[in-house]
Scaffold this motif. Structure first.
Motif, PDB file in Angstrom:
ATOM      1  N   LEU A  80       6.087   1.803   0.198  1.00 46.61           N
ATOM      2  CA  LEU A  80       4.976   0.930   0.578  1.00 46.61           C
ATOM      3  C   LEU A  80       3.788   1.787   1.009  1.00 46.61           C
ATOM      4  O   LEU A  80       3.893   3.010   1.123  1.00 46.61           O
ATOM      5  N   THR A  83      -2.332   0.426   2.686  1.00 45.49           N
ATOM      6  CA  THR A  83      -3.458  -0.190   1.975  1.00 45.49           C
ATOM      7  C   THR A  83      -3.018  -1.352   1.087  1.00 45.49           C
ATOM      8  O   THR A  83      -3.855  -1.993   0.456  1.00 45.49           O
ATOM      9  N   GLN A  84      -1.723  -1.618   1.037  1.00 41.08           N
ATOM     10  CA  GLN A  84      -1.200  -2.699   0.204  1.00 41.08           C
ATOM     11  C   GLN A  84      -0.718  -3.857   1.069  1.00 41.08           C
ATOM     12  O   GLN A  84      -0.462  -3.690   2.268  1.00 41.08           O
ATOM     13  N   ARG A 144       1.229   6.391   3.003  1.00 39.76           N
ATOM     14  CA  ARG A 144       2.529   6.050   2.411  1.00 39.76           C
ATOM     15  C   ARG A 144       3.629   5.997   3.472  1.00 39.76           C
ATOM     16  O   ARG A 144       3.721   6.845   4.346  1.00 39.76           O
TER      17      ARG A 144
END
Length: 227
Positions: A80, A83-84, A144
């Motif tokens: 993941l 930023t997502q 990340r």
């Protein structure tokens, strides 16, 4: 004068008849015995059936059992990024091992830095989803991070203290320091709340982030191990 006809002796006739009768009886007896033996042979054949011979047909055998390969030492993870959008599939995330003060689910994972990887706590309600106990503070991670689904059938939390690995157990690897020292997933209790963090033999404790600070718990915490 005509020759005198020899009379038949009754004894001769009787002997002849007796011999004939004896021969006939023996024949009948032989026939009866023959029929009896033949009946036994037929019965024997019926009982055992026709003779069996080896066959070249391949032997059938049950299929081999299914073997499940052992997962990697760090488990299978979900990559993941801060930023997502946080994934909404609860089945994909697995059951949360902890909850926050407001009841929000807290998951475990690892935050990736330039030269190290640190176990962290993860929550969809957190500002950047991932928080790390680092340098005395609760660091909100950026970038990340990998979520580790907690699988109760494969993993369990084991009590320990002082950075020790429980005897005979294999901890789930959660990362490493810049020096290469291994880090593992830990849970410590802070103000009655179970909080995920990190541990390692070189740390001698469990370090967890809560309330903006890094908490060091040396006794009575848990480390995640494979069953």
């Amino acid at each position: 004068m005509s020759p005198r006809r020899k009379s038949l002796d009754s004894s001769d006739s009787s002997d002849s008849d007796s011999d004939s009768s004896h021969k006939i009886w023996k024949k009948e007896k032989k026939d009866k015995h023959g029929d009896k033996h033949k009946h036994k042979e037929d019965k024997h054949k019926d009982k055992h059936g026709p003779p069996q011979f080896p066959s070249n047909a391949p032997m059938t055998s049950p299929p081999p059992p299914n073997y499940t390969p052992n997962p990697p030492s760090s488990g299978y993870r979900l990559p993941l990024a801060t930023t997502q959008a946080f994934p909404a599939n609860a089945q994909q995330l697995g059951p949360p091992p902890c909850t926050d003060l407001d009841g929000s689910p807290i998951y475990i994972g690892s935050a990736l830095f330039d030269n190290s990887v640190h176990p962290c706590k993860i929550g969809p309600h957190l500002q950047t989803y991932a928080a790390v106990a680092y340098a005395g503070a609760e660091l909100l991670h950026s970038g990340r991070f990998d979520l580790l689904p907690f699988l109760p059938e494969q993993m369990e939390w084991v009590h320990t203290s002082g950075g020790r690995i429980p005897q005979g157990r294999r901890p789930v690897e959660g990362g490493y320091e810049e020096s290469g020292a291994k880090l593992y997933h830990a849970i410590a209790t802070i103000d009655g709340l179970r909080v995920p963090g990190k541990t390692g033999e070189h740390l001698g404790a469990a370090n967890v982030s809560f309330g903006g600070a890094e908490h060091v718990v040396r006794d009575g915490y848990e480390v995640l191990c494979w069953r």
